[in-house]
Design a protein around this motif. Structure first.
Motif, short mmCIF file in Angstrom:
data_model
loop_
_atom_site.label_atom_id
_atom_site.label_comp_id
_atom_site.label_asym_id
_atom_site.label_seq_id
_atom_site.Cartn_x
_atom_site.Cartn_y
_atom_site.Cartn_z
N VAL A 55 0.85 -1.19 0.00
CA VAL A 55 0.00 0.00 0.00
C VAL A 55 0.89 1.24 0.00
CG1 VAL A 55 -1.93 -1.14 1.15
CG2 VAL A 55 -0.22 0.08 2.53
N TYR B 197 -8.09 -0.23 3.53
CA TYR B 197 -7.17 -1.28 3.97
C TYR B 197 -7.95 -2.48 4.49
CZ TYR B 197 -3.64 -3.88 6.49
OH TYR B 197 -2.83 -4.89 6.94
N THR C 101 -0.53 -7.49 3.04
CA THR C 101 0.33 -6.32 2.87
C THR C 101 1.62 -6.48 3.65
OG1 THR C 101 -1.58 -4.89 2.56
CG2 THR C 101 0.46 -3.84 3.24
#
Length: 472
Positions: free
Chosen positions: A71, A102, A112
């Motif tokens: 991200v 998220y 992630t």
């Protein structure tokens, strides 16, 4: 494992689902490639591998179950982790809750393991900052990777991850996609969440999504993450059967307007025009009608209004952070261009912001009327091939030259943000020196499905999956 890293996220998810590889094995391969390439390309802003390793042993669900992901370190808080915003002013800032998006990425099965580099507050179309340093283009490390999602684009182009989160307030998904040879789509205004403490960015200019290698990944990810969040003022129209479904159907015969000149009048590089004309010929060969046309717009007034709105938000963000720190001044903790934006934001009257907002409503009406006679507006992404690093960073020796350099480099992309329309960068061109050139297609508001349908058709006719930067 190297071959699997080069495939798209859909293929990686299938390999995990069929037991060909485990989430932990694929994660470790991605981490190892990041470790090998980050020292030379500089795309990782924050290492979250330990968090990802712990999650890799838990059950995954969703369309991308177990697929490694990154991200952007801009407006993407993760509880308990640093949120740097590309700025030294945010050193030590730790998020207390997750971004709404998220959480949606986690629900989609993505794992992630890091945050990617961005310029301070995403304020320029290259990824260079005092906080993180220079992020380098994998096709030529002396050149810019685009911005402000440059770290994300480098990670995908370099084969570290198959797709990565990106955001776009004036071109920041499409610009790095163009510079790094990727597919990048900016959704329609109101399509994506911006929470937890806001429901839009930059008065609706800024949207979240991703840079990807394949069209189907972008479509499937948008299916999994779009939609209203609590408190939203508005939402984009529903996508019907879905975005991935749109990639499986032909777009029909489209009316395409070809924009060869920037509304600001800056020159367009011959290599860029050659790539644009080649894309137009490709579209004609696919049965579409292409004619040179563009809406008539007040470029100078739009530029001033765009700066006013962004500057107001920069001033607010700086003021809010200073209050958290108990300080009166940012000093040298923000860069020169950021200081300029903050000054403009603090000295622009509120009536000018209202006027800017009104102007862009008028621009959206003008563009909507123009698009009633055209399905797609085709243009370059950048007016030049990817430029050398150092030309438009945020601490220039001459602010006036910086402004001219930015306007001369990126005069096309902001219109989609200002009108709320969806737009995508297609990796169709290459400069004479071997650098990627993206071609932009903008659609009518709410019509991402048509863009995905067209993109899938183009991807099949002129596939780009085999193109890779010259990396080990």
């Amino acid at each position: 494992m190297t071959d699997l890293l080069q495939q798209d996220a859909t293929a990686q998810a299938e390999a995990i689902a069929t037991g060909k590889v485990s989430p932990s094995e694929l994660l470790e391969a991605a981490v190892a490639r990041a470790d090998a390439l980050n020292p030379s390309l500089n795309f990782i802003a924050q290492d979250l591998r330990d968090m990802a390793r712990a999650r890799a042993h838990l059950p995954f669900s969703g369309p991308f179950a177990g697929v490694p992901f990154l991200v952007k370190d801009l407006h993407m808080p993760i509880a308990g982790q640093r949120s740097g915003e590309g700025s030294r002013l945010f050193d030590g800032h730790v998020a207390t809750e997750n971004a709404v998006l998220y959480d949606r990425y986690c629900a989609a099965g993505l794992n992630t393991f890091g945050k990617t580099t961005t310029p301070e507050f995403g304020l320029t179309v290259t990824t260079e900052s005092k906080a993180y340093g220079l992020t380098r283009n994998p096709w030529n490390p002396a050149h810019s990777s685009g911005g402000s999602s440059g770290g994300a684009a480098v990670a995908v182009s370099a084969g570290v991850v198959a797709m990565a989160h990106a955001s776009d307030g004036g071109g920041s998904i499409r610009c790095p996609a163009s510079a790094c040879g990727l597919f990048g789509l900016k959704p329609s205004r109101g399509r994506m969440p911006a929470g937890p403490h806001a429901t839009e960015g930059w008065m609706g200019f800024s949207l979240n999504h991703a840079v990807t290698r394949s069209v189907r990944d972008s479509a499937a990810l948008l299916d999994a993450t779009h939609g209203m969040e609590p408190g939203s003022r508005y939402t984009a129209p529903p996508p019907g059967a879905g975005f991935l479904a749109a990639t499986r159907s032909a777009p029909g015969r489209l009316r395409i307007a070809l924009q060869r000149e920037a509304i600001t009048g800056v020159p367009v590089h011959p290599d860029v025009l050659a790539a644009l004309d080649a894309a137009a010929r490709l579209l004609e060969s696919l049965g579409h009608t292409v004619e040179e046309a563009a809406p008539a717009l007040p470029a100078e007034a739009m530029g001033e209004a765009f700066v006013a709105i962004i500057a107001a938000h920069v001033a607010h963000d700086v003021r809010t952070r200073l209050a958290e720190l108990g300080r009166d001044s940012a000093g040298e903790d923000i860069e020169l261009v950021t200081q300029m934006f903050a000054h403009i934001g603090n000295t622009t009257p509120a009536s000018a912001i209202a006027g800017a907002n009104q102007l862009f409503q008028q621009v959206a009406i003008t563009v909507s009327q123009f698009m009633s006679g055209h399905d797609i507006l085709l243009s370059p992404v950048f007016a030049q091939p990817p430029i050398e690093l150092g030309r438009i960073d945020l601490s220039p020796s001459d602010i006036e030259s910086w402004t001219g350099n930015v306007l001369g480099y990126s005069p096309f992309t902001a219109l989609a943000n200002q009108t709320g329309c969806p737009a995508m960068s297609l990796p169709l061109g290459t400069s004479r020196t071997g650098l990627p050139i993206g071609i932009m297609a903008m659609g009518r508001y709410g019509e991402e499905a048509l863009l995905f349908s067209l993109a899938a058709q183009i991807e099949q006719a002129a596939p780009w999956a085999g193109r890779r930067p010259p990396l080990p």
